[in-house]
Design an enzyme around this catalytic site. Sequence first.
Site, short mmCIF file in Angstrom:
data_model
loop_
_atom_site.label_atom_id
_atom_site.label_comp_id
_atom_site.label_asym_id
_atom_site.label_seq_id
_atom_site.Cartn_x
_atom_site.Cartn_y
_atom_site.Cartn_z
N ASP A 112 14.89 -8.00 -3.81
CA ASP A 112 16.00 -7.49 -4.61
C ASP A 112 17.06 -8.54 -4.90
O ASP A 112 17.58 -8.61 -6.03
CB ASP A 112 16.62 -6.25 -3.96
CG ASP A 112 17.00 -6.45 -2.49
OD1 ASP A 112 16.86 -7.57 -1.95
OD2 ASP A 112 17.44 -5.46 -1.88
N GLN A 168 14.34 -6.48 0.82
CA GLN A 168 13.69 -7.59 1.54
C GLN A 168 13.37 -7.24 2.99
O GLN A 168 13.90 -6.29 3.56
CB GLN A 168 14.61 -8.81 1.51
CG GLN A 168 14.68 -9.52 0.18
CD GLN A 168 15.43 -10.83 0.30
OE1 GLN A 168 16.54 -10.95 -0.17
NE2 GLN A 168 14.81 -11.81 0.93
N HIS A 169 12.49 -8.04 3.57
CA HIS A 169 12.25 -8.13 5.01
C HIS A 169 11.45 -6.99 5.64
O HIS A 169 10.87 -7.17 6.69
CB HIS A 169 13.55 -8.26 5.81
CG HIS A 169 14.44 -9.38 5.43
ND1 HIS A 169 14.01 -10.68 5.36
CD2 HIS A 169 15.75 -9.39 5.09
CE1 HIS A 169 15.02 -11.45 5.00
NE2 HIS A 169 16.08 -10.69 4.81
#
Length: 493
Positions: free
Chosen positions: A245, A84-85
Amino acid sequence: MPHSPVVIGVDSSTQSTKALFADAVTGRTLAVGRSPHRVTGSAGARESDPEQWWHALCDAVAAGLKESGAPASAVRGIAVAGQQHGLVVLGRDRRPLRPALLWNDTRSAPQAAALAATLGGPEAWTARTGSVPVAAVTAAKWRWLRENEPSTAERCTAVRLPHDFLTERLTGVAATDPGDASGTGWYSTATGTYDTEILQLLGIGPELLPHVARTGGATVGTLTPEAAEALGLPATTVVAAGTGDNMSAAVGLGLGGAGLLDHPVLSLGTSGTVFAATRTRPTNPALNGFASADGNHLPLACTLNCTLAVDRIATLLGLDRDDAAPGGEAVLLPYLDGERTPDLPGASGLLTGLRHATTPQQLLGAAYEGAAVTVLRALDEVLSACGLDPTSAAATSRPLRLVGGGAQGRTWVETVRRLSGRPLVLPTGTELVAVGAAALAASAATGADPVTLARDWGAGRGRELPPVERDMEAWDRISGVLDRAAPALFAGR
């Protein structure tokens, strides 16, 4: 004789890519292909070249296809679940302008703090996006890029998350899902759309962002001819929107609207993560109020320092990772990379309570305890976000699913068991992110609900451990140190 239909679930994590080949009907794992990633950076910087993710995906799929023994013609669908991110910025040729800024790159902490102070403060952010900006969030990384590399930001024609980048490379379609989009800081979990005021604040035009599919299992296209050739798969292979994820792991465990709701999970990996699927939209500033891949919600808290930090302490002490004993009077907060929950990006490791009688094994045990208490404190916030009283019998009797690499370690399991006092479930499936992605791929190929598929596949079932008496003395000692030290740690940078 025709081969059973096959789907591929891709787990593109910080350290590697895994491509899991599964029977689309039974969920039986046929093979898992793997390929490593390279992460660079120091002093808070963590970066990776997105092109290596694509090459790793191709290599992992090739290895998995060979190991599975299935013909390429049997593959019906593929989905990517990604870390992520991370911030991926693309130029006009849809190639990366620079290495991606990863989720654990803490250089954007000042930008995150500045953003959090806008729009009415933390409570206003959670009301809109579900989360307060921290260094991990993509919005803070974009602000860092604009301030530190303005020419790169000006040349950017597309902003992607890691999984978005790979999905677009597979299909030629710019698409994401609500789950991963909810980790950007500019997606509204209240409206299910990008927040135009936040985009204006950040200086991002909506045309730079991917379309948000309805769910992670929605079909966004089929493989482009170039992708089909690179992967050795039919161009008719359906591609799902995919997700982040953590959202994919929830699907793999059978968590969601068609499965388990309000059941907590603790993932012990490089980071320590606690989450649960719920129908209640979280608005707690202490949490990430993410969306889930199936259209519900996924309150989540993530710590930066978990198995990797404890392994580092073991190395410094010259001990095997399981050569540990309860910490006694010693308290060790292994915040070696700063910390995300609690939000202490400038923190460093802290050791207190050292005595002449303290052994190296106790110091290592104290590192386990410090990491475990940190993430278990966040678990109480997650349960509250689900509408549960974390101290009630209804909550404490609810099994805690323990996953990730640490769940394979005896000391991690016993430490969590002792400090939580909860019953544990150790799921049999070990590649839950990839299993969840495979379920999303099967959903895109068949139209079935991905959580229902994963639940029927049984990846979330496993060994059950009854509760033991909770070690409240250790809990209170460590929590007390953390509460008293937090202001000093926060000022550490």
